[in-house]
Design an enzyme around this catalytic site. Structure first.
Site, mmCIF file in Angstrom:
data_model
loop_
_atom_site.group_PDB
_atom_site.id
_atom_site.type_symbol
_atom_site.label_atom_id
_atom_site.label_comp_id
_atom_site.label_asym_id
_atom_site.label_seq_id
_atom_site.Cartn_x
_atom_site.Cartn_y
_atom_site.Cartn_z
ATOM 1 N NE ARG A 89 -4.426 -0.205 2.425
ATOM 2 C CZ ARG A 89 -5.200 -1.359 2.588
ATOM 3 N NH1 ARG A 89 -4.747 -2.548 2.674
ATOM 4 N NH2 ARG A 89 -6.465 -1.101 2.893
ATOM 5 N NE ARG A 128 -16.253 -4.617 3.398
ATOM 6 C CZ ARG A 128 -14.926 -4.185 2.992
ATOM 7 N NH1 ARG A 128 -14.526 -5.186 2.298
ATOM 8 N NH2 ARG A 128 -13.997 -3.302 3.318
ATOM 9 N NE ARG A 134 -13.147 -4.047 7.459
ATOM 10 C CZ ARG A 134 -12.296 -3.965 6.495
ATOM 11 N NH1 ARG A 134 -12.211 -5.114 5.678
ATOM 12 N NH2 ARG A 134 -11.394 -3.058 6.272
ATOM 13 N NE ARG A 146 -11.037 1.685 5.186
ATOM 14 C CZ ARG A 146 -12.250 0.737 5.010
ATOM 15 N NH1 ARG A 146 -13.275 0.896 5.585
ATOM 16 N NH2 ARG A 146 -12.120 -0.444 4.436
HETATM 17 P P1 AMP Z 1 -8.027 -3.843 4.529
HETATM 18 O O1 AMP Z 1 -8.839 -4.805 4.869
HETATM 19 O O2 AMP Z 1 -7.116 -4.170 3.360
HETATM 20 O O3 AMP Z 1 -8.993 -2.683 3.946
HETATM 21 O O4 AMP Z 1 -7.393 -3.305 5.748
HETATM 22 C C1 AMP Z 1 -7.773 -2.601 6.893
HETATM 23 C C2 AMP Z 1 -6.917 -1.858 7.542
HETATM 24 O O5 AMP Z 1 -5.723 -2.544 7.895
HETATM 25 C C3 AMP Z 1 -6.373 -0.756 6.829
HETATM 26 O O6 AMP Z 1 -7.407 0.218 6.808
HETATM 27 C C4 AMP Z 1 -5.100 -0.364 7.632
HETATM 28 O O7 AMP Z 1 -5.175 0.299 8.704
HETATM 29 C C5 AMP Z 1 -4.795 -1.790 7.929
HETATM 30 N N1 AMP Z 1 -3.862 -2.238 6.544
HETATM 31 C C6 AMP Z 1 -4.035 -3.323 5.970
HETATM 32 N N2 AMP Z 1 -3.038 -3.583 5.040
HETATM 33 C C7 AMP Z 1 -2.185 -2.747 5.318
HETATM 34 C C8 AMP Z 1 -0.864 -2.311 4.511
HETATM 35 N N3 AMP Z 1 -0.343 -2.789 3.426
HETATM 36 N N4 AMP Z 1 -0.151 -1.056 4.940
HETATM 37 C C9 AMP Z 1 -0.794 -0.404 6.094
HETATM 38 N N5 AMP Z 1 -1.937 -0.684 6.591
HETATM 39 C C10 AMP Z 1 -2.589 -1.977 6.300
#
Ligand code: AMP
Length: 194
Positions: A89, A128, A134, A146
């Site tokens: 990311r 969702r 969540r 986000r």
């Molecule tokens: P996601 O399920 O991929 O939307 O991730 C949920 C949350 O986890 C994100 O909003 C970040 O706070 C954290 N997160 C997940 N993947 C990453 C990443 N590659 N780098 C930094 N934070 C992450």
């Protein structure tokens, strides 16, 4: 090995499509978001640190995220390949992933970006949030943050792979099956070339 980065903003369908890809190509799915949610649920020190960022829609620091990703890759040495979902990311995460792949005599096959307009992302995430439990999917302000973090910090990852002709855009709007077909075409075109 096929090592696929499934890329796109929150709500673009990466998790759903990853499940289909796992079934068809037998790859190992790694979602850093899922890894963090597991740590958070178990109230581990890493989970407590992660939730202080994720609850605000911010990214967990690179050093922590790269560590958790590396552990998960190294714990699965005999797989046919990986789907990276929600990672990398940031550009430093992408560089760390490239290094990790090199250490394994591997490389990233391609990055597939699911493109979905912002208003549809917000609608999907709020939908969702009603069933996923969540917290970060329930608050429109956190969703907006986000999406903004994605634009500022994550889009440069696609440019990083575009520089080596490995980044592709797929239309993420349509039925799950339609989007899956588009992704499969891309994966197959790319694996024929290599
Ligand atoms: P996601 O399920 O991929 O939307 O991730 C949920 C949350 O986890 C994100 O909003 C970040 O706070 C954290 N997160 C997940 N993947 C990453 C990443 N590659 N780098 C930094 N934070 C992450």
């Amino acid at each position: 090995m096929i090592n696929l980065i499934l890329f796109g903003p929150p709500g673009s369908g990466k998790g759903t499509q990853a499940n289909f890809i796992v079934e068809k190509y037998g790859l190992h799915h790694i979602s850093t978001g899922d890894l963090f949610r597991k740590e958070i649920k178990n109230k581990t020190p890493l989970g407590l640190e992660a939730v202080s960022y994720s609850s605000k829609g911010q990214l967990v620091p690179d050093s922590v995220t790269i560590g958790i990703l590396r552990n998960e890759v190294e714990a699965n040495p005999d797989v046919k390949g990986f789907i990276f979902d929600g990672f990398p990311r940031t550009v430093p995460q992408a560089k760390a992933l490239d290094t990790l792949m090199q250490e394994m005599d591997q490389s990233i096959t391609c990055l597939v970006e699911l493109r979905v307009p912002d208003d549809e992302l917000t609608e999907r995430l709020l939908g969702r949030g009603k069933t996923s439990g969540r917290a970060d999917d329930k608050d429109p302000a956190i969703i907006a943050d986000r999406i903004q973090v994605y634009k500022n910090e994550t889009i440069p990852v696609a440019l990083h792979y575009a520089q080596v002709d490995k980044a592709f855009i797929v239309d993420g709007v349509g039925s799950m099956e339609e989007v899956f077909d588009r992704i499969c075409h891309r994966i197959e075109a790319q694996t024929e070339e290599v």
